[in-house]
Design a protein around this motif. Structure first.
Motif: not given
Length: 299
Positions: A91, A88, A130, A85-86, A225-227, A133
């Motif tokens: 996002v 991406n 990706s 996440f950090e 991790d919510s991804l 999403l």
């Protein structure tokens, strides 16, 4: 690369248009460097000029082909960073797009929206996982909002292209698109007298794409991790065999049964869904099968 992304993300998280523009340019520069071949060294250039004195002193960098890109260390490092996440990019760009929509419409803001859409396409093409999403309704709704009549034709066209990029080879996203009445949004825009001819051409291209046979998504890993799970796949796993899915079932009324996440629909099922909103679907399918695209469809 982390430092470059960190600087870009700081600018993208701003509400100031100038900083957002700077962040978009920083992301664009990073993606461009990954996609373009490295410049020749001075020694290579002199040797090349000696072989062909008539060539230009400076030639633009060439795009890398897929085999070169997959073996490129910079691309591999970029791909690995996209797994979390950090770092991406997609996002961050989608969240930036959300803030731009909230600011309302003006010329400078429209240009930022167009650039964000362009970069979202690039991020999804360089890192296909990706796309997951857009299996989430909040992100798919962003794209559907951007094809509303309130937005200029350039944004509508760019959004349709982004939508195609998000849906291709990702049936789960297509099911989200359908569940949010995306077909109604697309066909309503097509039927509107206020829609420009260029946008109508893009809409027809989208409908042809929608009616094409679907390819099952790459199996997703367990989400964490919510991804979405697809965001955690490594480059070496992308070429694995696609999993088989179920499609083709219908309910008691003969209508296509709602497909589960990641499952495909047949062309006939999608034709039936689109037929609820558009009368000329049979002609679209006929043209698609005969490869006579755009034959008198747009007036």
């Amino acid at each position: 690369m982390e430092n470059l992304l960190s600087l870009a993300f700081d600018n993208l998280s701003s509400y100031d248009g100038m900083k957002i523009r700077k962040g978009l340019r920083q992301v664009e520069g990073l993606l461009a460097n990954i996609c373009l071949s490295r410049q020749e060294t001075s020694k290579d250039r002199r040797a090349s000029m000696a072989r062909d004195p008539g060539q230009e002193q400076e030639s633009p960098p060439n795009c890398k082909n897929l085999s070169e890109l997959s073996d490129d260390p910079a691309f591999y490092e970029f791909f690995k960073l996209q797994e979390g996440f950090e770092w991406n990019v997609a996002v961050r760009l989608v969240n930036t797009l959300d803030r731009l929509l909230a600011k309302g419409g003006d010329g400078s803001n429209d240009l930022l929206i167009l650039k964000a859409l362009d970069l979202i396409q690039g991020a999804m093409l360089l890192h296909p996982p990706s796309k997951a999403l857009f299996s989430r309704e909040m992100y798919m709704n962003l794209l559907l909002d951007l094809i509303e009549p309130d937005f200029c034709p350039a944004i509508q066209s760019a959004t349709l292209l982004t939508l195609v990029t998000a849906l291709i080879d990702t049936p789960q996203n297509t099911r989200t698109f359908e569940s949010l009445d995306g077909l109604l949004a697309v066909t309503s825009l097509f039927r509107s007298r206020g829609t420009s001819r260029d946008v109508k051409l893009k809409l027809i291209e989208f409908l042809y794409f929608y009616l094409m046979p679907e390819t099952p998504s790459i199996p997703s890993a367990a989400p964490r991790d919510s991804l979405p799970g697809l965001l955690h796949r490594s480059p070496s796993k992308l070429a694995k065999v696609f999993s088989s899915t179920n499609a083709g079932s219908k309910d008691d009324d003969g209508r296509p049964r709602s497909a589960g996440d990641g499952t495909t629909r047949s062309q006939e099922e999608k034709q039936a869904l689109l037929g609820r909103h558009l009368n000329s679907v049979e002609e679209l399918v006929k043209d698609l099968r005969q490869n006579t695209l755009f034959n008198g469809v747009v007036s």
